[in-house]
Design a protein around this motif. Sequence first.
Motif, mmCIF file in Angstrom:
data_model
loop_
_atom_site.group_PDB
_atom_site.id
_atom_site.type_symbol
_atom_site.label_atom_id
_atom_site.label_comp_id
_atom_site.label_asym_id
_atom_site.label_seq_id
_atom_site.Cartn_x
_atom_site.Cartn_y
_atom_site.Cartn_z
ATOM 1 N N GLY A 165 -66.311 -109.634 16.721
ATOM 2 C CA GLY A 165 -67.645 -109.136 16.397
ATOM 3 C C GLY A 165 -68.520 -108.775 17.571
ATOM 4 N N ALA A 166 -67.924 -108.525 18.737
ATOM 5 C CA ALA A 166 -68.728 -108.213 19.919
ATOM 6 C C ALA A 166 -69.547 -106.941 19.743
ATOM 7 C CB ALA A 166 -67.829 -108.084 21.145
ATOM 8 N N VAL A 167 -68.943 -105.909 19.160
ATOM 9 C CA VAL A 167 -69.663 -104.651 18.968
ATOM 10 C C VAL A 167 -70.694 -104.794 17.850
ATOM 11 C CG1 VAL A 167 -69.428 -102.215 18.331
ATOM 12 C CG2 VAL A 167 -67.762 -103.272 19.860
ATOM 13 N N LEU A 168 -70.295 -105.402 16.746
ATOM 14 C CA LEU A 168 -71.208 -105.546 15.608
ATOM 15 C C LEU A 168 -72.470 -106.314 15.994
ATOM 16 C CD1 LEU A 168 -68.679 -106.424 12.751
ATOM 17 C CD2 LEU A 168 -69.778 -104.211 13.170
ATOM 18 N N THR A 169 -72.301 -107.430 16.679
ATOM 19 C CA THR A 169 -73.467 -108.232 17.036
ATOM 20 C C THR A 169 -74.377 -107.510 18.020
ATOM 21 O OG1 THR A 169 -72.090 -109.379 18.673
ATOM 22 C CG2 THR A 169 -72.406 -110.470 16.544
ATOM 23 N N GLN A 170 -73.794 -106.729 18.924
ATOM 24 C CA GLN A 170 -74.625 -106.004 19.887
ATOM 25 C C GLN A 170 -75.332 -104.814 19.231
ATOM 26 O OE1 GLN A 170 -73.093 -105.902 24.180
ATOM 27 N NE2 GLN A 170 -71.219 -106.375 23.033
ATOM 28 N N ILE A 171 -74.667 -104.149 18.295
ATOM 29 C CA ILE A 171 -75.365 -103.096 17.557
ATOM 30 C C ILE A 171 -76.534 -103.683 16.793
ATOM 31 C CG2 ILE A 171 -75.188 -101.448 15.646
ATOM 32 C CD1 ILE A 171 -72.324 -100.890 16.484
ATOM 33 N N ALA A 172 -76.305 -104.824 16.149
ATOM 34 C CA ALA A 172 -77.367 -105.454 15.367
ATOM 35 C C ALA A 172 -78.571 -105.803 16.241
ATOM 36 C CB ALA A 172 -76.834 -106.705 14.676
ATOM 37 N N ALA A 173 -78.315 -106.303 17.453
ATOM 38 C CA ALA A 173 -79.408 -106.650 18.361
ATOM 39 C C ALA A 173 -80.147 -105.412 18.843
ATOM 40 C CB ALA A 173 -78.869 -107.444 19.553
ATOM 41 N N ARG A 174 -79.414 -104.332 19.042
ATOM 42 C CA ARG A 174 -80.024 -103.097 19.537
ATOM 43 C C ARG A 174 -80.713 -102.305 18.425
ATOM 44 N NH1 ARG A 174 -78.584 -100.795 24.286
ATOM 45 N NH2 ARG A 174 -77.087 -101.859 25.649
ATOM 46 N N ARG A 175 -80.182 -102.395 17.211
ATOM 47 C CA ARG A 175 -80.625 -101.529 16.129
ATOM 48 C C ARG A 175 -80.954 -102.355 14.878
ATOM 49 N NH1 ARG A 175 -81.783 -96.724 18.564
ATOM 50 N NH2 ARG A 175 -80.302 -96.467 20.293
ATOM 51 N N PRO A 176 -82.093 -103.042 14.881
ATOM 52 C CA PRO A 176 -82.459 -103.856 13.720
ATOM 53 C C PRO A 176 -82.553 -102.993 12.457
ATOM 54 C CG PRO A 176 -83.875 -104.361 15.596
ATOM 55 C CD PRO A 176 -83.075 -103.142 15.983
ATOM 56 N N ASN A 220 -69.796 -115.445 14.070
ATOM 57 C CA ASN A 220 -70.729 -114.861 15.034
ATOM 58 C C ASN A 220 -71.884 -114.144 14.343
ATOM 59 O OD1 ASN A 220 -69.712 -115.642 17.596
ATOM 60 N ND2 ASN A 220 -68.002 -114.224 17.357
ATOM 61 N N ALA A 221 -71.617 -113.548 13.202
ATOM 62 C CA ALA A 221 -72.710 -112.933 12.438
ATOM 63 C C ALA A 221 -73.720 -114.002 12.027
ATOM 64 C CB ALA A 221 -72.164 -112.198 11.219
ATOM 65 N N ALA A 222 -73.229 -115.133 11.532
ATOM 66 C CA ALA A 222 -74.121 -116.224 11.147
ATOM 67 C C ALA A 222 -74.845 -116.795 12.365
ATOM 68 C CB ALA A 222 -73.331 -117.313 10.432
ATOM 69 N N LEU A 223 -74.119 -116.949 13.463
ATOM 70 C CA LEU A 223 -74.687 -117.509 14.680
ATOM 71 C C LEU A 223 -75.850 -116.681 15.205
ATOM 72 C CD1 LEU A 223 -74.120 -119.832 16.753
ATOM 73 C CD2 LEU A 223 -72.705 -118.193 17.997
ATOM 74 N N ASN A 224 -75.772 -115.369 14.983
ATOM 75 C CA ASN A 224 -76.814 -114.462 15.488
ATOM 76 C C ASN A 224 -77.816 -114.045 14.419
ATOM 77 O OD1 ASN A 224 -76.129 -113.627 18.469
ATOM 78 N ND2 ASN A 224 -74.163 -113.787 17.403
ATOM 79 N N GLY A 225 -77.752 -114.672 13.255
ATOM 80 C CA GLY A 225 -78.743 -114.432 12.217
ATOM 81 C C GLY A 225 -78.647 -113.080 11.554
ATOM 82 N N ILE A 226 -77.430 -112.513 11.491
ATOM 83 C CA ILE A 226 -77.276 -111.183 10.894
ATOM 84 C C ILE A 226 -76.314 -111.201 9.709
ATOM 85 C CG2 ILE A 226 -77.840 -109.990 13.046
ATOM 86 C CD1 ILE A 226 -74.798 -109.469 13.395
#
Length: 254
Positions: free
Chosen positions: A61-72, A92-98
């Motif tokens: 989920g490295a790309v998914l989590t970074q997209i989520a942080a960049r593009r709410p 990782n999605a849960a860990l980052n609140g997405i």
Amino acid sequence: MTVASTDTASLETVDDALLGGRVRLRQPARGYRAGMDAALLAAAVPATPGQTVIEAGCGAGAVLTQIAARRPGVRLTGLERDPAAAALARDNAALNGIADHTTVVTGDVAAGFRALDRAPFDWAVANPPFFDDPAALRAPAPGKQGAWMADDGLAAWTRFLLKAVRENGRIVLIHRADRLADILALLGTGAGSFAIRPIQPHAEAPAKRVLVLAIKTGKAPLRLLPALVLHDRTGAKHSPEAEAILRGEAALGW
């Protein structure tokens, strides 16, 4: 970086901080771990709130989590054939609140997009395995085989991406620079309006990677964009431009 274990995937993992600490990513302690390529791919997806993005081969989920942080506000889906990696991506999605707007599906790109039984997306992105032929690599570790070797070839990945987006949807991938002609030929069967950004290790060195944007049914002329240079000769780990991207302070526009 701290070492932890994840019950979900039964793996020893490491905690990595990405985008200047805005993203926390658990990855396997041994085997393949996402790095620069994932960061560059995420930085090259200017999705807007409400749009949908699917990543083929999402790993942990490295790309998914970074997209989520960049593009709410973007809705994310990841497809991953390795159940342990898919489980890590969900963690990782849960860990980052997405987790409320991120779905991770266990499945294989080779099965095609129709196997997912989902509506086409606004964006489809991928960092496909870099090699089609086992002879092209020197005995990679077993944990890296799935990330490095494309069992069904680059064609399977481009077919998936083309089917995964709606008409006028965007496809973004990062790959080896020496495969650029193949990428253009394969995506050109259903997409156009290409934009290409070379990624050079140094200003005087040939590009080792390319970021490619394609628009499904697009007809605009191909655009070759200025290269991103990752390292300069100042002694710093990265060039100022690359460092700003890695810290989430800049994006890669098209």
